[in-house]
Design an enzyme around this catalytic site. Structure first.
Site, PDB file in Angstrom:
ATOM      1  N   GLU A  35     -11.975 -11.110  -3.576  1.00  0.00           N
ATOM      2  CA  GLU A  35     -10.411 -11.420  -4.165  1.00  0.00           C
ATOM      3  C   GLU A  35      -9.489 -10.334  -2.987  1.00  0.00           C
ATOM      4  O   GLU A  35      -8.461  -9.877  -3.412  1.00  0.00           O
ATOM      5  CB  GLU A  35     -10.097 -11.156  -5.324  1.00  0.00           C
ATOM      6  CG  GLU A  35     -10.777 -12.239  -6.479  1.00  0.00           C
ATOM      7  CD  GLU A  35     -10.329 -12.019  -7.791  1.00  0.00           C
ATOM      8  OE1 GLU A  35     -10.252 -13.311  -8.521  1.00  0.00           O
ATOM      9  OE2 GLU A  35      -9.942 -10.962  -8.242  1.00  0.00           O
ATOM     10  N   GLU A  64      -7.331 -13.021 -21.272  1.00  0.00           N
ATOM     11  CA  GLU A  64      -7.038 -13.490 -20.006  1.00  0.00           C
ATOM     12  C   GLU A  64      -7.183 -14.996 -20.136  1.00  0.00           C
ATOM     13  O   GLU A  64      -6.061 -15.733 -19.703  1.00  0.00           O
ATOM     14  CB  GLU A  64      -7.558 -12.905 -18.708  1.00  0.00           C
ATOM     15  CG  GLU A  64      -7.285 -13.750 -17.436  1.00  0.00           C
ATOM     16  CD  GLU A  64      -8.083 -13.238 -16.403  1.00  0.00           C
ATOM     17  OE1 GLU A  64      -8.829 -12.199 -16.388  1.00  0.00           O
ATOM     18  OE2 GLU A  64      -7.752 -13.754 -15.323  1.00  0.00           O
ATOM     19  N   ASP A  82     -15.977 -16.339 -14.628  1.00  0.00           N
ATOM     20  CA  ASP A  82     -14.895 -15.234 -14.713  1.00  0.00           C
ATOM     21  C   ASP A  82     -14.590 -15.077 -16.027  1.00  0.00           C
ATOM     22  O   ASP A  82     -13.545 -15.803 -16.395  1.00  0.00           O
ATOM     23  CB  ASP A  82     -14.084 -15.401 -13.928  1.00  0.00           C
ATOM     24  CG  ASP A  82     -12.928 -14.555 -13.730  1.00  0.00           C
ATOM     25  OD1 ASP A  82     -13.320 -13.356 -14.363  1.00  0.00           O
ATOM     26  OD2 ASP A  82     -11.915 -14.637 -13.203  1.00  0.00           O
TER      27      ASP A  82
HETATM   28  C1  BDP Z   1     -10.091 -12.066 -12.757  1.00  0.00           C
HETATM   29  C2  BDP Z   1      -8.768 -11.861 -12.932  1.00  0.00           C
HETATM   30  C3  BDP Z   1      -8.212 -10.649 -11.996  1.00  0.00           C
HETATM   31  C4  BDP Z   1      -8.989  -9.528 -11.761  1.00  0.00           C
HETATM   32  C5  BDP Z   1     -10.604  -9.758 -11.310  1.00  0.00           C
HETATM   33  C6  BDP Z   1     -11.275  -8.918 -11.537  1.00  0.00           C
HETATM   34  O1  BDP Z   1      -8.069 -12.947 -12.873  1.00  0.00           O
HETATM   35  O2  BDP Z   1      -6.777 -10.680 -12.138  1.00  0.00           O
HETATM   36  O3  BDP Z   1      -8.608  -8.937 -10.772  1.00  0.00           O
HETATM   37  O4  BDP Z   1     -10.886 -10.932 -12.547  1.00  0.00           O
HETATM   38  O5  BDP Z   1     -12.255  -8.856 -12.444  1.00  0.00           O
HETATM   39  O6  BDP Z   1     -10.571 -12.279 -14.034  1.00  0.00           O
HETATM   40  O7  BDP Z   1     -11.417  -8.091 -10.447  1.00  0.00           O
END
Ligand code: BDP
Length: 650
Positions: free
Chosen positions: A263, A365, A337
């Site tokens: 990301e 989340e 996720d």
């Molecule tokens: C996702 C989230 C994000 C996190 C990412 C992570 O949406 O905000 O930074 O995982 O775990 O669930 O790095």
């Protein structure tokens, strides 16, 4: 019990002493006087053989050997005509953990007249991950701002830091990563390290180590180097020096947590290196001080994959055996996720030479965020008890994580924290139960969800069974209710775009396909679901053969994962005999009904607890019912545009 004896005065024993004193007078309604020697008939003794002659002479040596560094014994015995209740451990922190266990027994009204308990944690590093930014915003936080008041640190130690440490120690959590995985290098500068040190000092008596997230590009951002290449000697020297500096502020610093090449975060792949190169460089920097590196397997490459679920396995499995001894690879419970429900991550069992650390999310989340009552222990247990078949039947995920399957001494489990500066810590009163359950399961994953809920309800509200029994039922069903009204039958990632709140199955055409909902549900005129069998992405092949066979067979796959692994026609018959479309409608509606049932259960409790908490939960359940309807209506209306079936033949 009319006398309390805690011999020894280390910071941790002092805390244990204070906790026992405070709680005993609160729970028993009378002060139990402290003494340094036995003068009364019924004595509560806490200590180690080293700190306490009394404990040393009670003949517990052999049993103590079995409980290790953090474990403890709770033992009733008689000697010279006196009655002893003993909290004994090999270390001071063991005494503190034992004290909390003893108080839990008292608070939940257990019989303490004949104790013979030995307890030791199954997992070594039991760590909260705070996704807290230095400006006090919290990524995916729904309970106010970060607890860490960087502005007032290091001079001002908020009482909440102490209470946070007490809460953690009371359930056996022994580490905290203070900063977000999307890291900011600033926390590694001297000014911030002084603040980190102040927090570490506050937590130390409670057995809690502090960890930081390491931004991979820190050598460039705050070190003035031109590169962050992990094989560059200058970069290696920079991290070593930086680590030594951290240890000069925090002598028992735990180590680093790293999100790299995911990301948009920088990482070793920016320099043509792999995850092991990156992890090993950091591991070398902290090894001589006993530090560890928790390297995350949650990776998102720059390119769009054919199936996002396969990426972590593809990148990490080939690296098995190449990590240093002080590296743990931290793997989310599932391959996508933190969805309301995911099958276990195929990496568990697939990297026998590497200790794999579990990462659960406590903050909700994808589970309704701040307004939803979700007791997540059943979800955590579902993953921990899943059988990977890595070494034949019985190779559960729990055994991978606790090291027993592949003989690892270095073990860990992480929970992405749901704690903020809200008055009740977690926003939703019931979200506290997830913090609690994380600690309890991290200590002993064999505990049942019912037992943990039982303890939590009794200690949070009341021991009255008229309250405990129905509220426990409500908690036990809460996760399944959410799965039903959000993502039944294996659906996943159909939430609102980016913020992940509320339904959004229609999300499409974003800059990457694997961040859209249509990519995951693949609904069309023929049916719905992601084909991860041979005819599709073949992600099932990442599991060991017995699991792959089961998940890959539309007739054998557990129905809860049906649409995770299969694209199924709308008129496909499911176990109930209904068509898939009707079953979807049935589940979505059932989820809403379940929330209404939760409301009824809660309404019946009026007067059993204080009005403030009663109203808090009642109002939030009203919001949750609206959200559940929103999910049901949005998803059914949307999917109906494909199924074309307007009339439900249920
Ligand atoms: C996702 C989230 C994000 C996190 C990412 C992570 O949406 O905000 O930074 O995982 O775990 O669930 O790095």
């Amino acid at each position: 019990m009319n006398e309390l004896i805690v011999q020894g005065n280390s910071p941790t024993l002092t805390v244990a002493h204070q906790e026992l004193q405070t709680a005993l007078s609160g729970l028993l309604g009378q002060t139990v006087p402290s003494s340094q020697q036995v003068t009364k008939q019924n004595v509560l003794v806490a200590g180690t053989p080293a700190s306490s002659a009394l404990v040393k002479n009670l003949g517990l040596t052999d049993r103590l050997k079995a409980v290790g560094n953090e474990g403890y014994l709770l033992q009733t015995s008689t000697k010279n005509g006196k009655n002893y209740t003993v909290i004994a451990a090999n270390t001071d922190i063991g005494v503190l953990y034992g004290s909390y266990h003893f108080l839990r027994l008292l608070q939940t009204q257990q019989d303490i007249s004949n104790l013979s308990i030995a307890s030791a944690p199954k997992i070594k590093h039991r760590v909260l991950n705070h996704w807290d930014n230095l400006d006090r915003t919290v990524e995916r936080g729904y309970s106010g701002f970060s607890l860490w008041d960087w502005h007032r640190l290091p001079g001002y130690i908020d009482q909440r830091y102490i209470d946070y440490a007490r809460a953690n120690a009371s359930v056996g959590i022994n580490g905290t990563v203070l900063t977000n995985v999307n890291a900011n290098a600033l926390v590694l500068t001297e000014d911030y390290l002084k603040k980190v040190a102040a927090l570490a000092d506050a937590f130390r008596p409670y057995g809690i180590k502090v960890y930081l997230t390491a931004r991979f590009s820190a050598p460039i951002e705050i070190g003035g180097l031109k590169t962050a290449d992990p094989l560059d000697p200058q970069v290696q020297a920079w991290w070593k020096k930086k680590s030594d500096e951290i240890y000069s502020f925090v002598p028992d610093f735990g180590g680093f947590l790293v999100k790299a090449n995911s990301e948009g975060q920088p990482g070793p792949q920016n320099y043509g290196r792999n995850h092991a190169d990156g992890a090993n460089m950091l591991a070398d920097a902290v090894a001589d001080k006993g530090g560890i590196v928790m390297w995350r397997a949650f990776v998102y490459s720059e390119d769009e994959p054919d199936d996002r679920a396969k990426q972590a396995y593809n990148e990490f499995k080939p690296l098995d055996g190449t990590f240093r001894d002080n590296v743990l690879v931290q793997v989310k419970n599932g391959a996508i996720d933190f969805q309301p429900r995911e099958p276990f991550h195929p990496l568990f069992g697939a990297m026998p030479k590497t200790p794999l650390m579990m990462e659960f999310q406590l903050t909700q989340e994808y589970l309704g965020q701040g307004t939803t009552l979700a007791y997540l222990s059943p979800m955590y247990k579902e993953t921990l008890e899943a059988d990977t078949y890595a070494k034949g039947k019985g190779s559960t995920v729990a055994k991978v994580v606790d090291g027993s399957l592949d003989n690892h001494k270095l073990t860990g489990i992480a929970g992405v924290a749901n704690i903020g500066n809200d008055r009740n810590w977690t926003g939703h009163q019931f979200a506290q139960s997830n913090w609690y359950t994380f600690g309890r399961l991290a200590w002993d994953h064999a505990l049942s969800s019912e037992q943990v809920a039982d303890e939590w309800i009794k200690m949070t509200f009341t021991n009255d069974n008229k309250f405990v029994a129905p509220v426990k039922d409500m908690m036990m069903n809460s996760h399944e209710a959410i799965v039903n009204y959000m993502t039944p039958l294996g659906l996943h990632h159909i939430m609102g775009w980016s913020h992940h709140y509320g339904p959004g199955p229609w999300i499409k055409d974003k800059h990457r396909a694997d961040w859209t909902s249509v990519y995951y549900h693949k609904a069309d005129e023929k049916g719905i679901g992601f084909d991860r069998t041979k005819s599709g992405s073949n992600a099932v092949a990442q599991y060991f053969p017995p699991v792959a066979k089961q998940f890959g067979n539309v007739k054998k796959v557990p129905e809860k994962y049906l649409l995770w692994f299969h694209h199924v026609p709308w008129d496909h018959k499911v176990n109930s005999g209904r068509t898939l479309w009707n079953e979807l409608a049935y589940r979505y509606s059932g989820g809403v009904d379940d929330v209404r049932q939760m409301q009824k259960t809660w309404d019946n409790q009026e007067g059993m607890i204080d009005q403030e908490r009663f109203q808090h939960v009642k109002q939030l359940l009203t919001v949750q019912e609206q959200e559940a309807k929103w999910w049901r209506d949005a998803c059914l209306l949307y999917f109906q545009t494909f199924s074309k079936d307007l009339f439900l033949k249920i």
